[in-house]
Write a protein that holds these residues in place. Structure first.
Motif, PDB file in Angstrom:
ATOM      1  N   THR A   1     -40.848 -41.983  40.752  1.00  0.00           N
ATOM      2  CA  THR A   1     -42.263 -41.783  41.108  1.00  0.00           C
ATOM      3  C   THR A   1     -43.173 -42.016  39.906  1.00  0.00           C
ATOM      4  O   THR A   1     -44.192 -42.702  40.008  1.00  0.00           O
ATOM      5  CB  THR A   1     -42.472 -40.367  41.690  1.00  0.00           C
TER       6      THR A   1
ATOM      7  N   SER B   1     -43.330 -45.649  39.133  1.00  0.00           N
ATOM      8  CA  SER B   1     -44.179 -46.349  40.111  1.00  0.00           C
ATOM      9  C   SER B   1     -45.653 -46.243  39.722  1.00  0.00           C
ATOM     10  O   SER B   1     -46.397 -47.223  39.806  1.00  0.00           O
ATOM     11  CB  SER B   1     -43.965 -45.773  41.517  1.00  0.00           C
ATOM     12  N   VAL B   2     -46.065 -45.036  39.283  1.00  0.00           N
ATOM     13  CA  VAL B   2     -47.455 -44.842  38.812  1.00  0.00           C
ATOM     14  C   VAL B   2     -47.711 -45.748  37.606  1.00  0.00           C
ATOM     15  O   VAL B   2     -48.734 -46.454  37.541  1.00  0.00           O
ATOM     16  CB  VAL B   2     -47.709 -43.357  38.420  1.00  0.00           C
TER      17      VAL B   2
ATOM     18  N   GLN C   1     -37.978 -47.694  36.705  1.00  0.00           N
ATOM     19  CA  GLN C   1     -38.001 -47.542  38.166  1.00  0.00           C
ATOM     20  C   GLN C   1     -36.601 -47.812  38.736  1.00  0.00           C
ATOM     21  O   GLN C   1     -36.124 -47.079  39.613  1.00  0.00           O
ATOM     22  CB  GLN C   1     -39.011 -48.523  38.767  1.00  0.00           C
TER      23      GLN C   1
ATOM     24  N   ALA D   1     -48.167 -48.488  43.870  1.00  0.00           N
ATOM     25  CA  ALA D   1     -48.873 -47.255  44.226  1.00  0.00           C
ATOM     26  C   ALA D   1     -48.395 -46.711  45.579  1.00  0.00           C
ATOM     27  O   ALA D   1     -48.377 -45.487  45.795  1.00  0.00           O
ATOM     28  CB  ALA D   1     -50.381 -47.518  44.269  1.00  0.00           C
TER      29      ALA D   1
ATOM     30  N   ASN E   1     -45.463 -46.442  46.637  1.00  0.00           N
ATOM     31  CA  ASN E   1     -44.266 -45.602  46.476  1.00  0.00           C
ATOM     32  C   ASN E   1     -44.593 -44.150  46.137  1.00  0.00           C
ATOM     33  O   ASN E   1     -43.789 -43.254  46.396  1.00  0.00           O
ATOM     34  CB  ASN E   1     -43.379 -46.140  45.339  1.00  0.00           C
ATOM     35  N   VAL E   2     -45.761 -43.919  45.520  1.00  0.00           N
ATOM     36  CA  VAL E   2     -46.056 -42.601  44.937  1.00  0.00           C
ATOM     37  C   VAL E   2     -46.112 -41.482  45.991  1.00  0.00           C
ATOM     38  O   VAL E   2     -45.404 -40.476  45.853  1.00  0.00           O
ATOM     39  CB  VAL E   2     -47.347 -42.651  44.088  1.00  0.00           C
TER      40      VAL E   2
END
Length: 409
Positions: A46, A49-50, A68, A128, A130-131
């Motif tokens: 997470t 991903s950000v 990731q 984004a 995925n977050v």
């Protein structure tokens, strides 16, 4: 703008890290506990991903993609093990069906969602996306089962050998069409590392590379069938967008809709296949599934340009049904063939097989395009068909072996 070769590494950095770390991370999970590794992996994925969404340069994006891939590896290597510990024996088929359906559908749906996001927003939004999913999943981690860890230290040398061997093999296969001599050298070096690794692990009781599991005949057949099917799936899926646009002359916007038949078929059949896998021999169910995949791919390759879209979607649906029908019974055998205390190693082996099959399938399509730009997609689909037929043959041999074993007993 960046070159196509540089952009490809945005995908490769993730995929390569994932493939290289699945076995070492599954061995780590056995030792520190599945729940703890899953939580760490989810947090890392997470955050990465950000960071990927905010990355100001390609170099930083590649670094974020490596992290990731590491986070995704920690999550993916545990799926098989968690299914084994979550579902009771009488519900195992349904549990595996649900898991197979999710994995199969998302591996096909992911690129479609990605294409849609790119059509309305910049690439940053792909990461984004995925977050919120990662944050939502974190709430569910506390419900995962606590499994007693395996005693014994992690073999660091075996982990390094495993990572370098898998990494060199995938890079070698990926660049076979571009740099043939260097690629063959990398593949041979990978094989040499693999021999060293097997010798190192052969004498251990809970080895990082699960040699003990590969000695089980049912496991060997299930893995061979699995790698063939995932090679077929990925070779087909990488080729299809090009084939539909270049050969079948369909507009770009319709490609995702035409390909939607595949995940729909896989989703609908996976749970049914789960129930059937509790009653009928795996070789028959998986053989029929691989055969349906081959049939669906063959129809698409042989269909003329004038073929109605509905027939193409139907062929995709048949192939997807075949894929879902294959996956569940085959995964059931994989999970049940391993001793319960080796569930973590099995999860890593299962995920490595899937990722390697998909990587190899995609690499064959890259080689097909290197041979011919115009006919690359047709060759790629034909390769996908051949891999599906190979999966059928593996199941025919598996069924005959099972018959021999019963008659000997």
């Amino acid at each position: 703008g960046y070159s196509a070769a540089a952009v490809v590494w945005v995908v490769n950095a993730y995929g390569l890290t994932l493939a290289m770390t699945l076995l070492p991370l599954s061995a780590l999970g056995e030792r520190i506990g599945f729940k703890r590794l899953f939580r760490w992996g989810l947090v890392l994925f997470t955050f990465a991903s950000v960071a990927s969404a905010l990355a100001p340069s390609l170099g930083l994006l590649l670094v974020c993609r490596v992290f990731q891939g590491l986070g995704a590896g920690a999550i993916m290597c545990l799926f098989g093990a968690l299914v084994r510990h979550i579902y009771p024996p009488d519900k195992m088929g349904q549990g595996i069906g649900l898991n197979a359906m999710t994995v199969g559908v998302m591996s096909v749906l992911g690129p479609t969602i990605g294409s849609f996001i790119l059509s309305i927003a910049s690439w940053h939004w792909i990461f984004a996306f995925n977050v919120p999913i990662g944050l939502l999943a974190l709430f569910g981690v506390k419900s995962l089962p606590d499994v007693a860890p395996v005693q014994g230290r992690l073999d660091g040398w075996a982990a390094l050998l495993s990572m370098s061997g898998v990494g060199l093999l995938i890079v070698g296969v990926d660049y076979l069409s571009t740099y043939p001599l260097q690629s063959i050298a990398l593949v041979l070096l990978s094989v040499g590392i693999g021999v060293l690794l097997v010798r190192r692990c052969a004498q251990q009781t809970a080895p990082l590379v699960p040699i003990d599991l590969l000695r089980i005949p049912a496991m060997r057949f299930a893995l061979a069938a699995s790698v063939s099917t995932f090679m077929a799936q990925m070779a087909t899926f990488v080729s299809l967008p090009f084939y539909l646009q270049q050969i079948m002359q369909r507009p770009q916007w319709s490609v995702g809709l035409l390909m939607a038949g595949w995940p729909a078929g896989a989703a609908l059949i996976a749970l049914v296949a789960g129930r059937l896998s509790d009653k009928y021999p795996v070789a028959i169910l998986s053989g029929l599934g691989a055969g349906a995949m081959a049939l669906g791919i063959a129809v698409i390759v042989l269909a003329p340009v004038s073929t109605p879209d509905a027939l193409l979607v139907a062929a995709m649906f048949v192939a997807g049904v075949g894929f879902g029908f294959f996956q569940t019974p085959n995964n059931r055998v994989l999970i049940r063939a391993a001793p319960r205390h080796r569930a973590g190693a099995l999860g890593g082996l299962q995920a490595t097989t899937r990722v390697f099959g998909q990587t190899f399938g995609a690499a064959t399509v890259a080689s097909a395009f290197a041979l011919s730009v115009n006919w690359g997609s047709t060759i790629g689909l034909s390769v996908g068909f051949c891999f599906a037929v190979l999966a059928v043959l593996v199941n025919v041999i598996r069924h005959r072996q099972a018959g021999v074993s019963r008659s000997d007993g």
